[in-house]
Design an enzyme around this catalytic site. Structure first.
Site, PDB file in Angstrom:
ATOM      1  N   ASN A 160     -19.538  16.615  10.318  1.00 49.97           N
ATOM      2  CA  ASN A 160     -20.931  16.208  10.334  1.00 49.97           C
ATOM      3  C   ASN A 160     -21.855  17.370   9.937  1.00 49.97           C
ATOM      4  O   ASN A 160     -22.383  17.393   8.823  1.00 49.97           O
ATOM      5  CB  ASN A 160     -21.300  15.654  11.711  1.00 49.97           C
ATOM      6  N   ASP A 161     -22.010  18.339  10.814  1.00 55.87           N
ATOM      7  CA  ASP A 161     -22.973  19.412  10.541  1.00 55.87           C
ATOM      8  C   ASP A 161     -22.643  20.195   9.264  1.00 55.87           C
ATOM      9  O   ASP A 161     -23.545  20.660   8.574  1.00 55.87           O
ATOM     10  CB  ASP A 161     -23.041  20.383  11.732  1.00 55.87           C
TER      11      ASP A 161
END
Lengths: 455, 103
Positions: free
Chosen positions: A381-382
């Site tokens: 995600n990040d």
């Protein structure tokens, strides 16, 4: 002669580590280093035999056998997904052993020793104790025994600073008054500091913590070596100290944060978290993904910690095999902080028989995304959040990320729309070119594979 | 300060620099085995543990020595074995399409 043999052991460690600079020579390098260790142990035993003193061999042999059995058991049984916690535990054992060696030296000398020895003993005791307890808190977080979220202790950094200062004072008292008890107090405070310092740190920052503790375990060994005047310990420990530090700094650069801020500061957004999931996304089914993949010419797979959690490395490889059979070029792009320790994803993919020349680094992967038809993000995600490039208000702004949004199509396999570790929304998910494919990574990839086979 | 101590400091500083130079060249793909392998090397403290344990003066020192030997040995045996297990998996697998990539 003994000294020269210890030097030979140190040289074998250096040659062995040099082997690690290429996957081709790495296995041989590891074996060369293990020969160095054997040389050091044999020389020590032979040297002791030549001394005509009262020796307690039973304890030495008992300790070696017990340690060898436990170590071999752990090494053979561990799953590749659990590697971060195993390395954390081993760091702890190494730091603990060095602290114990220093402790034995305190007992043997009854705390009466020259200043320089007292300083190195204090360093070995305290760094070893921090490594021991800090590593076991890290182990607990990685194993899920301790909550892996960020936590906040009363007083925060001030509490840690106070404990550290108290440990330094206790060691100083030990030196001034030749007091064994003061050394034990310093050691106990350092052990407490290991707990209070690591407990607040969030799971996704574990790569930095493990690297730093790795460095500490080496420095503790080196200090123990200075205490007993042994070159093999000094060289071996210094090499490990340097290795851990290089990795620590590299991880910090990959997160665009300083090491102190990772260790001591609160991180991430919470305000934005409320709005997560309020915008529409393109929900995709297994069939949609299979179609997008089947008509691609090039596919880049981006693995994240979600892949490790779901044990999906073999499912990824099976899907890649099916794509390659259709003449599609498949490569893998790996962010330096994907997973819970440096290089974690590479080991998982190697376990699934992915050829290592297909594993692309951040710098190798980023120029390729513009020409890539489909990017398949699995449990990351990040590290694929475009806000890091274009939103100066974002907590992760400036962090180097994989620019997957540049591909023609991006498929994101994810359990839900929830935020990553940074606690912020990801604009990638709302792009027109992004397909959100919700589900457990392993199940989702298996479904996509069967859909592909039925096309 | 004794000569032996000063020599020890010199060795520590030089070995640290060698470590930095070598480790900086290790590719990211090998960072996990690098760390577990380095971990095994930090088990070199086994040497100090054996010395402390065998020459232990008194019961307390002997117990400390025994524990040190055991912990260091876990590190040494476990570290080298698990690193070998990982490195065995890193393979370069030749592909049929490799010749076409040159287009």
């Amino acid at each position: 002669m003994t000294e020269l043999a210890y030097l030979a052991a140190g040289v074998l460690f250096i040659v062995g580590l040099k082997g690690m600079t290429s996957p081709r020579t790495a296995r041989r390098g590891n074996r060369i280093a293990s020969v160095g260790m054997l040389v050091a142990v044999v020389v020590t035993v032979v040297d002791l035999l030549s001394l005509d003193t009262r020796l307690v061999w039973g304890l030495v042999i008992g300790g070696m056998v017990a340690g060898a059995v436990i170590g071999a058991f752990l090494a053979i049984r561990v799953q590749m997904t659990e590697m971060p916690q195993l390395v954390a535990a081993f760091n702890g054992f190494g730091g603990g052993a060095s602290a114990l060696v220093a402790a034995a030296a305190v007992v043997a000398s009854d705390a009466v020793m020259p200043t320089e020895t007292a300083v190195t003993i204090s360093l070995s005791l305290t760094i070893g104790a921090i490594t021991l307890t800090g590593s076991f808190v890290a182990f607990g977080k990685l194993q899920g025994l301790v909550p892996s979220r960020q936590m906040f202790l009363p007083g925060g950094s001030f509490t840690n600073g106070a404990i550290a200062a108290a440990a330094v004072i206790a060691a100083g008292v030990g030196m001034m008054y030749d007091s064994t008890n003061a050394y034990w107090v310093a050691t106990a405070l350092a052990a407490l500091l290991g707990i209070t310092a690591v407990l607040p740190i969030g799971g996704a920052d574990m790569p930095v913590v493990i690297s730093l503790l790795n460095s500490f375990s080496g420095i503790a060994a080196s200090m123990a070596g200075l205490v007993i005047g042994n070159q093999a310990l000094i060289i071996g420990g210094a090499l490990v100290g340097a290795a851990g530090l290089v990795l620590t700094l590299e991880m910090a650069v990959a997160m665009n944060r300083s090491v102190p801020s990772i260790l001591f500061a609160k991180f991430g957004g919470t305000a934005a978290a409320d709005s997560i999931g309020t915008q529409p996304v393109n929900r995709a089914t297994a069939d949609d993904c299979a179609i997008a993949l089947a008509y691609a010419q090039s596919v880049v797979i981006v693995p994240g910690y979600g892949l490790a959690v779901a044990q999906a490395q073999h499912a990824v490889k099976d899907l890649a095999n099916a794509l390659e059979a259709r003449g599609i070029a498949v490569t893998y792009a790996i962010h330096p902080v994907a997973g819970r320790m440096p290089g974690h994803m590479n080991v998982l993919l190697a376990e699934a028989d992915v050829s290592y020349d297909l594993l692309l680094d951040l710098d190798q992967a980023n120029p390729k995304f513009k020409q890539t038809d489909v990017v398949l993000v699995v449990g990351a995600n990040d590290v694929v959040n475009p806000a890091a490039n274009n939103d100066p208000g974002s907590p992760i702004y400036g962090m180097p990320v994989l620019n997957v949004e540049e591909a023609s199509t991006t498929i994101v396999v994810k359990r839900s729309l929830s935020a990553g570790f940074a606690g912020i929304d990801n604009p990638l998910f709302y792009q027109d070119s992004t397909l959100m494919y919700f589900g457990d990574a392993k199940k989702a990839l298996e479904d996509a594979l069967s859909a592909l086979e039925n096309l | 300060m004794s000569d032996q101590f000063i020599v020890g400091i010199i060795v520590f500083v030089l070995a640290s620099f060698i470590g930095f130079e070598i480790i900086a060249k290790v590719p990211r793909t090998l960072h996990t085995p690098l760390m577990s392998g380095a971990n095994a090397i930090s088990g070199i403290t086994i040497v100090g543990a054996i010395l402390a344990s065998a020459m232990g003066s008194g019961t307390f020192a002997a117990i400390l020595g025994f524990l040190a030997v055991m912990l260091a040995m876990i590190n040494v045996v476990g570290g080298f074995l698990v690193t070998d297990r990982m490195l065995e998996m890193f393979k370069k697998i030749p592909r049929k399409s490799e010749s076409e990539e040159g287009r």
